[in-house]
Design a protein around this motif. Structure first.
Motif, mmCIF file in Angstrom:
data_model
loop_
_atom_site.group_PDB
_atom_site.id
_atom_site.type_symbol
_atom_site.label_atom_id
_atom_site.label_comp_id
_atom_site.label_asym_id
_atom_site.label_seq_id
_atom_site.Cartn_x
_atom_site.Cartn_y
_atom_site.Cartn_z
ATOM 1 N N ASN A 177 -20.900 -23.226 72.363
ATOM 2 C CA ASN A 177 -20.183 -24.466 72.657
ATOM 3 C C ASN A 177 -18.762 -24.298 72.124
ATOM 4 O OD1 ASN A 177 -19.654 -27.113 73.450
ATOM 5 N ND2 ASN A 177 -20.393 -27.958 71.506
ATOM 6 N N PHE A 178 -18.051 -23.354 72.719
ATOM 7 C CA PHE A 178 -16.803 -22.871 72.139
ATOM 8 C C PHE A 178 -15.586 -23.558 72.751
ATOM 9 C CE2 PHE A 178 -13.337 -19.746 71.624
ATOM 10 C CZ PHE A 178 -13.434 -19.518 70.258
ATOM 11 N N ASP A 179 -14.673 -23.947 71.876
ATOM 12 C CA ASP A 179 -13.405 -24.528 72.305
ATOM 13 C C ASP A 179 -12.339 -23.437 72.217
ATOM 14 O OD1 ASP A 179 -11.062 -25.886 72.745
ATOM 15 O OD2 ASP A 179 -11.297 -27.293 71.071
ATOM 16 N N ALA A 180 -11.874 -22.970 73.368
ATOM 17 C CA ALA A 180 -10.912 -21.870 73.402
ATOM 18 C C ALA A 180 -9.610 -22.205 72.695
ATOM 19 C CB ALA A 180 -10.626 -21.460 74.847
ATOM 20 N N ASN A 181 -9.354 -23.492 72.498
ATOM 21 C CA ASN A 181 -8.132 -23.893 71.801
ATOM 22 C C ASN A 181 -8.208 -23.635 70.297
ATOM 23 O OD1 ASN A 181 -6.799 -24.909 74.145
ATOM 24 N ND2 ASN A 181 -8.076 -26.747 74.043
ATOM 25 N N GLN A 182 -9.393 -23.261 69.813
ATOM 26 C CA GLN A 182 -9.549 -22.980 68.381
ATOM 27 C C GLN A 182 -8.846 -21.687 67.968
ATOM 28 O OE1 GLN A 182 -14.039 -23.447 68.560
ATOM 29 N NE2 GLN A 182 -13.675 -24.361 66.565
ATOM 30 N N VAL A 183 -8.620 -20.800 68.923
ATOM 31 C CA VAL A 183 -8.004 -19.510 68.601
ATOM 32 C C VAL A 183 -6.858 -19.231 69.571
ATOM 33 C CG1 VAL A 183 -10.098 -18.523 67.611
ATOM 34 C CG2 VAL A 183 -9.663 -18.281 70.057
ATOM 35 N N THR A 184 -5.977 -18.343 69.144
ATOM 36 C CA THR A 184 -4.871 -17.938 70.002
ATOM 37 C C THR A 184 -5.335 -16.820 70.929
ATOM 38 O OG1 THR A 184 -4.140 -16.317 68.354
ATOM 39 C CG2 THR A 184 -3.185 -18.518 68.215
ATOM 40 N N LYS A 185 -4.516 -16.496 71.896
ATOM 41 C CA LYS A 185 -4.797 -15.343 72.753
ATOM 42 C C LYS A 185 -4.931 -14.102 71.876
ATOM 43 C CE LYS A 185 -4.447 -17.296 76.895
ATOM 44 N NZ LYS A 185 -5.547 -17.288 77.894
ATOM 45 N N THR A 186 -5.867 -13.237 72.237
ATOM 46 C CA THR A 186 -6.144 -12.089 71.375
ATOM 47 C C THR A 186 -6.141 -10.786 72.154
ATOM 48 O OG1 THR A 186 -7.616 -11.310 69.621
ATOM 49 C CG2 THR A 186 -8.657 -12.184 71.601
ATOM 50 N N ASN A 187 -5.889 -9.688 71.426
ATOM 51 C CA ASN A 187 -5.823 -8.358 72.032
ATOM 52 C C ASN A 187 -7.155 -7.622 72.003
ATOM 53 O OD1 ASN A 187 -3.021 -8.831 70.445
ATOM 54 N ND2 ASN A 187 -2.609 -7.735 72.352
ATOM 55 N N ILE A 188 -7.928 -7.880 70.947
ATOM 56 C CA ILE A 188 -9.205 -7.183 70.762
ATOM 57 C C ILE A 188 -10.260 -8.190 70.330
ATOM 58 C CG2 ILE A 188 -10.476 -5.511 69.347
ATOM 59 C CD1 ILE A 188 -7.922 -3.863 69.117
ATOM 60 N N ILE A 189 -11.412 -8.128 70.978
ATOM 61 C CA ILE A 189 -12.583 -8.878 70.529
ATOM 62 C C ILE A 189 -13.657 -7.876 70.115
ATOM 63 C CG2 ILE A 189 -14.514 -10.346 71.256
ATOM 64 C CD1 ILE A 189 -12.573 -11.884 73.018
ATOM 65 N N VAL A 190 -14.215 -8.076 68.930
ATOM 66 C CA VAL A 190 -15.287 -7.214 68.445
ATOM 67 C C VAL A 190 -16.449 -8.109 68.050
ATOM 68 C CG1 VAL A 190 -14.273 -7.196 66.112
ATOM 69 C CG2 VAL A 190 -15.950 -5.465 66.737
ATOM 70 N N SER A 191 -17.664 -7.629 68.286
ATOM 71 C CA SER A 191 -18.827 -8.418 67.900
ATOM 72 C C SER A 191 -20.054 -7.545 67.686
ATOM 73 C CB SER A 191 -19.144 -9.480 68.962
ATOM 74 O OG SER A 191 -20.191 -10.328 68.517
ATOM 75 N N ASN A 192 -20.819 -7.935 66.674
ATOM 76 C CA ASN A 192 -22.153 -7.388 66.441
ATOM 77 C C ASN A 192 -23.106 -8.580 66.462
ATOM 78 O OD1 ASN A 192 -24.450 -6.026 65.598
ATOM 79 N ND2 ASN A 192 -23.841 -6.002 63.444
#
Length: 288
Positions: A177-192
């Motif tokens: 339930n993510f609000d994209a306005n919470q973060v700025t545009k990004t260059n790299i997304i990493v996830s585990n």
């Protein structure tokens, strides 16, 4: 229990005797090295060169306590409350997973591929913050953010950031339930993210099932890519064209993950094997 723990050497003898019925000899030896380093705050060369170094009563009592907890099956990292990750000291709690070697390999890949990079990185499902912190330290000039649904994990990540003198912004967010306005545009997304299927539990050790947070590990067999799909949806809103995604994945789904990422508009997709030859990492670049 006959106890006479006065020196570093005594710790090894004591653990070897007390844990013999619980763990293999090689694992006990590894435990001893970690425990001695943690208690004495001395480098490995010191503890091997000076086995007769005396212990304080407090240190000896701590060895007894650690040994009792290890007999219960509790992982050493939780017993000590910390672990080492990519040359960082990472404190742990019941709400954070123990970082694995393949996660270090994920960080190492990102560091090696992005030297000199000065953009933004978002770590989704940050847990203890180990990935975000290691990247912030090893890619100076980057702006790193870590998010997690668990308030407890975020609190631990912030503590770890301070402990390692790393500059990372951590805050709570629900990727479902993510609000994209919470973060700025990004260059790299990493996830585990969680990726172990419920049906795989029967193959896992009891110390993982009994002590590590299951909600950070498991996904339904009917929807094994649910978190990856959610992250790719988020990436569609915040990842800049030409930006990169890096995931740690279930080794059973390298091909399926490649197809999924391709469907979301990525190129240069590569599945990478870990040091044990298992397909555990995938990366891709968003189409321009």
């Amino acid at each position: 229990m006959s106890v006479n723990i006065q020196t570093i050497k005594d710790i090894r003898h004591f653990l070897s005797r007390e844990l013999a019925d619980f763990y293999p000899e090689t694992e006990i030896g590894a435990f001893a090295n970690i425990i001695i380093r943690t208690l004495t705050k001395k480098p490995g060369l010191h503890i091997h060169a000076l086995p007769e170094s005396p212990l304080t009563q407090k240190q000896a009592a701590r060895v007894l306590s650690i040994c009792r907890e290890l007999k219960s099956g509790k992982p050493l990292q939780y017993v000590l409350g910390e672990t080492s990750f990519y040359n960082c000291t990472i404190k742990l709690s019941a709400e954070t997973l123990i970082p694995r070697p393949e996660t270090e390999e994920l960080v190492d890949l990102i560091v090696k591929e992005n030297r000199g990079f000065r953009g933004t990185i978002l770590d989704i499902g940050t847990g203890s913050g180990c990935i975000a912190i290691a990247l912030a330290i090893n890619l100076p000039g980057t702006t790193v953010t870590g998010i997690d649904i668990s308030e407890g994990a975020i609190a631990m990540a912030k503590e770890n950031s301070t402990l390692n003198n790393a500059t990372v912004a951590f805050f709570r967010a629900d990727i479902m339930n993510f609000d994209a306005n919470q973060v700025t545009k990004t260059n790299i997304i990493v996830s585990n993210p969680p990726y172990v299927r419920d049906s795989e539990k029967k193959h896992m050790a009891s110390n993982v099932l009994d002590f590590e947070p299951n909600n950070a590990l498991f996904v339904p067999d009917s929807d094994p890519f649910r978190y990856f799909t959610a992250i790719l949806e988020i990436a569609g809103k915040i990842l800049i064209p030409g930006g990169k995604v890096y995931f740690e994945i279930n080794e059973a789904f390298g091909k399926e993950m490649s197809l999924l990422i391709e469907e979301y508009g990525y190129r240069s997709i590569e599945v990478i094997r870990d040091l044990n030859g298992r397909e555990r990492i995938i990366k891709g670049t968003r189409n321009d």
